[in-house]
Each structure stands twice: as structure tokens, then as C-alpha cells.
Scaffold this motif. Structure first.
Motif, PDB file in Angstrom:
ATOM      1  N   ASP A  93      -3.986   6.166   6.553  1.00  0.00           N
ATOM      2  CA  ASP A  93      -4.441   5.027   5.744  1.00  0.00           C
ATOM      3  C   ASP A  93      -3.319   4.511   4.848  1.00  0.00           C
ATOM      4  O   ASP A  93      -3.110   3.299   4.726  1.00  0.00           O
ATOM      5  CB  ASP A  93      -5.648   5.426   4.890  1.00  0.00           C
ATOM      6  N   VAL A  94      -2.601   5.400   4.227  1.00  0.00           N
ATOM      7  CA  VAL A  94      -1.508   5.001   3.336  1.00  0.00           C
ATOM      8  C   VAL A  94      -0.400   4.306   4.132  1.00  0.00           C
ATOM      9  O   VAL A  94       0.145   3.278   3.711  1.00  0.00           O
ATOM     10  CB  VAL A  94      -0.960   6.236   2.560  1.00  0.00           C
ATOM     11  N   VAL A  95      -0.072   4.824   5.300  1.00  0.00           N
ATOM     12  CA  VAL A  95       0.973   4.212   6.124  1.00  0.00           C
ATOM     13  C   VAL A  95       0.552   2.813   6.557  1.00  0.00           C
ATOM     14  O   VAL A  95       1.354   1.875   6.507  1.00  0.00           O
ATOM     15  CB  VAL A  95       1.295   5.109   7.341  1.00  0.00           C
ATOM     16  N   PHE A  96      -0.689   2.634   6.958  1.00  0.00           N
ATOM     17  CA  PHE A  96      -1.153   1.309   7.345  1.00  0.00           C
ATOM     18  C   PHE A  96      -1.160   0.342   6.167  1.00  0.00           C
ATOM     19  O   PHE A  96      -0.815  -0.831   6.296  1.00  0.00           O
ATOM     20  CB  PHE A  96      -2.541   1.365   7.987  1.00  0.00           C
ATOM     21  N   LEU A  97      -1.539   0.813   4.990  1.00  0.00           N
ATOM     22  CA  LEU A  97      -1.514  -0.048   3.809  1.00  0.00           C
ATOM     23  C   LEU A  97      -0.086  -0.477   3.477  1.00  0.00           C
ATOM     24  O   LEU A  97       0.168  -1.632   3.128  1.00  0.00           O
ATOM     25  CB  LEU A  97      -2.144   0.657   2.618  1.00  0.00           C
ATOM     26  N   LEU A  98       0.868   0.436   3.584  1.00  0.00           N
ATOM     27  CA  LEU A  98       2.260   0.076   3.347  1.00  0.00           C
ATOM     28  C   LEU A  98       2.754  -0.926   4.379  1.00  0.00           C
ATOM     29  O   LEU A  98       3.467  -1.880   4.052  1.00  0.00           O
ATOM     30  CB  LEU A  98       3.146   1.331   3.365  1.00  0.00           C
ATOM     31  N   LEU A  99       2.374  -0.714   5.629  1.00  0.00           N
ATOM     32  CA  LEU A  99       2.773  -1.634   6.685  1.00  0.00           C
ATOM     33  C   LEU A  99       2.228  -3.041   6.423  1.00  0.00           C
ATOM     34  O   LEU A  99       2.967  -4.030   6.525  1.00  0.00           O
ATOM     35  CB  LEU A  99       2.276  -1.120   8.041  1.00  0.00           C
ATOM     36  N   ILE A 100       0.969  -3.141   6.048  1.00  0.00           N
ATOM     37  CA  ILE A 100       0.356  -4.439   5.750  1.00  0.00           C
ATOM     38  C   ILE A 100       1.035  -5.076   4.546  1.00  0.00           C
ATOM     39  O   ILE A 100       1.322  -6.274   4.539  1.00  0.00           O
ATOM     40  CB  ILE A 100      -1.165  -4.281   5.532  1.00  0.00           C
ATOM     41  N   PHE A 101       1.335  -4.279   3.516  1.00  0.00           N
ATOM     42  CA  PHE A 101       1.994  -4.806   2.325  1.00  0.00           C
ATOM     43  C   PHE A 101       3.349  -5.420   2.677  1.00  0.00           C
ATOM     44  O   PHE A 101       3.678  -6.534   2.265  1.00  0.00           O
ATOM     45  CB  PHE A 101       2.170  -3.705   1.275  1.00  0.00           C
ATOM     46  N   MET A 156       4.424  -6.460   5.610  1.00  0.00           N
ATOM     47  CA  MET A 156       4.276  -7.616   6.499  1.00  0.00           C
ATOM     48  C   MET A 156       3.895  -8.868   5.716  1.00  0.00           C
ATOM     49  O   MET A 156       4.378  -9.958   5.997  1.00  0.00           O
ATOM     50  CB  MET A 156       3.225  -7.330   7.579  1.00  0.00           C
ATOM     51  N   VAL A 157       3.022  -8.706   4.729  1.00  0.00           N
ATOM     52  CA  VAL A 157       2.570  -9.852   3.952  1.00  0.00           C
ATOM     53  C   VAL A 157       3.652 -10.324   2.984  1.00  0.00           C
ATOM     54  O   VAL A 157       3.838 -11.522   2.774  1.00  0.00           O
ATOM     55  CB  VAL A 157       1.265  -9.509   3.195  1.00  0.00           C
ATOM     56  N   SER A 158       4.378  -9.410   2.391  1.00  0.00           N
ATOM     57  CA  SER A 158       5.346  -9.793   1.361  1.00  0.00           C
ATOM     58  C   SER A 158       6.699 -10.223   1.920  1.00  0.00           C
ATOM     59  O   SER A 158       7.521 -10.766   1.197  1.00  0.00           O
ATOM     60  CB  SER A 158       5.555  -8.638   0.383  1.00  0.00           C
ATOM     61  N   THR A 159       6.941 -10.034   3.191  1.00  0.00           N
ATOM     62  CA  THR A 159       8.214 -10.422   3.783  1.00  0.00           C
ATOM     63  C   THR A 159       8.194 -11.908   4.094  1.00  0.00           C
ATOM     64  O   THR A 159       7.214 -12.434   4.607  1.00  0.00           O
ATOM     65  CB  THR A 159       8.468  -9.634   5.080  1.00  0.00           C
ATOM     66  N   THR A 160       9.285 -12.583   3.757  1.00  0.00           N
ATOM     67  CA  THR A 160       9.401 -13.994   4.112  1.00  0.00           C
ATOM     68  C   THR A 160      10.353 -14.104   5.282  1.00  0.00           C
ATOM     69  O   THR A 160      11.375 -13.423   5.348  1.00  0.00           O
ATOM     70  CB  THR A 160       9.943 -14.821   2.941  1.00  0.00           C
TER      71      THR A 160
END
Length: 140
Positions: free
Chosen positions: A20-28, A30-34
Motif C-alpha cells: 500500500d505504501v509503495v503504491f501511494l508513493l508511486l501515485i504521488f 506520477m501526479v506531482s511530476t510535470t
């Protein structure tokens, strides 16, 4: 009662919170990268090897220098406003209904200045424009 030796239980590792933590980091991330998409377009303007046109009609020459200043028949226009340019073109055309309009612009001229000159001529009803070009140098 019989004493049983202490059985060791094997440790049970639960990986669900770690996943769960790894997926949350991955989503974070992906969203914050421009994603910048930087492209460069190399444009080479064509050279024209045409012949000089002969015309019986009155000629109105609109020249634009590298800074975007307008000249109508070699006389500088007071400012770069569309209405002022239209008045100068109309004055140069005189009574001619469809004069030959030649547009010559420096290669460093802002694109907006060329569009403004074309728009002024169009609003006056002069829709046939000729663009002045230079002959290519020998050996190029």
C-alpha cells in the motif's frame, strides 16, 4: 500434565501495508511530476527565383522593417496601429480600385506586423497581394 516444549511459531510477515505504501508513493510521484515537452522547429524560408512582374496598375508598396515599423511607398507611417496603416494605404492607392499591393518585409520582422499589413489591405478590399523576395545568391 505433560510439559510440551515451547514450539516456536514462524514469524508471519504481512506485506499488504508495505505494498500500500509503495503504491501511494508511486501515485504521488506520477501526479506531482510535470512532463515538459520542449520542441524546436527549424524553419528554412524558401528562396524565390521568379521574374519581375510588369503591371499597368498603380503600385502600393508596403514595407516593414525589422522592428515592425510600416512604410507605404517609402514614407514612414506615424504609428503601427491598424487604422493609421489603412489610411496610409488608401491615400497611396488614390482612386485605383484594385492597385497592385506589394508587401516586402525584413526577415527579422515580427509575424504580427506582416499579418497587420495583410489585414489592413484586406479590409480596404485589396485581396491580391504580392510578396517581395530576394534572388538566391549564386552557388547556393
Amino acid at each position: 500434565m505433560k510439559f510440551q516444549p515451547n514450539k516456536r511459531e514462524e514469524p508471519d510477515v504481512n506485506l499488504t501495508p508495505l505494498i500500500d505504501v509503495v503504491f501511494l508513493l508511486l501515485i504521488f510521484f506520477m501526479v506531482s511530476t510535470t512532463f515538459n515537452r520542449e520542441t524546436e522547429i527549424a524553419i528554412e524560408l524558401p528562396e524565390a527565383s521568379g521574374e519581375i512582374m510588369e503591371s499597368e496598375r498603380k503600385v502600393v508598396e508596403i514595407s516593414i522593417d525589422g522592428e515592425g515599423r510600416f512604410f507605404v511607398n517609402r514614407e514612414e507611417v506615424v504609428n503601427t496601429k491598424l487604422d493609421t496603416l489603412k489610411q496610409a494605404i488608401a491615400r497611396a492607392a488614390g482612386d485605383e480600385a484594385k492597385p497592385q499591393v506589394i508587401l516586402s518585409a525584413d526577415k527579422r520582422t515580427p509575424h504580427q506586423a506582416v499579418i497587420t499589413a495583410m489585414d489592413a489591405a484586406r479590409q480596404l478590399g485589396f485581396v491580391h497581394l504580392t510578396f517581395a523576395t530576394s534572388q538566391p545568391a549564386e552557388g547556393q
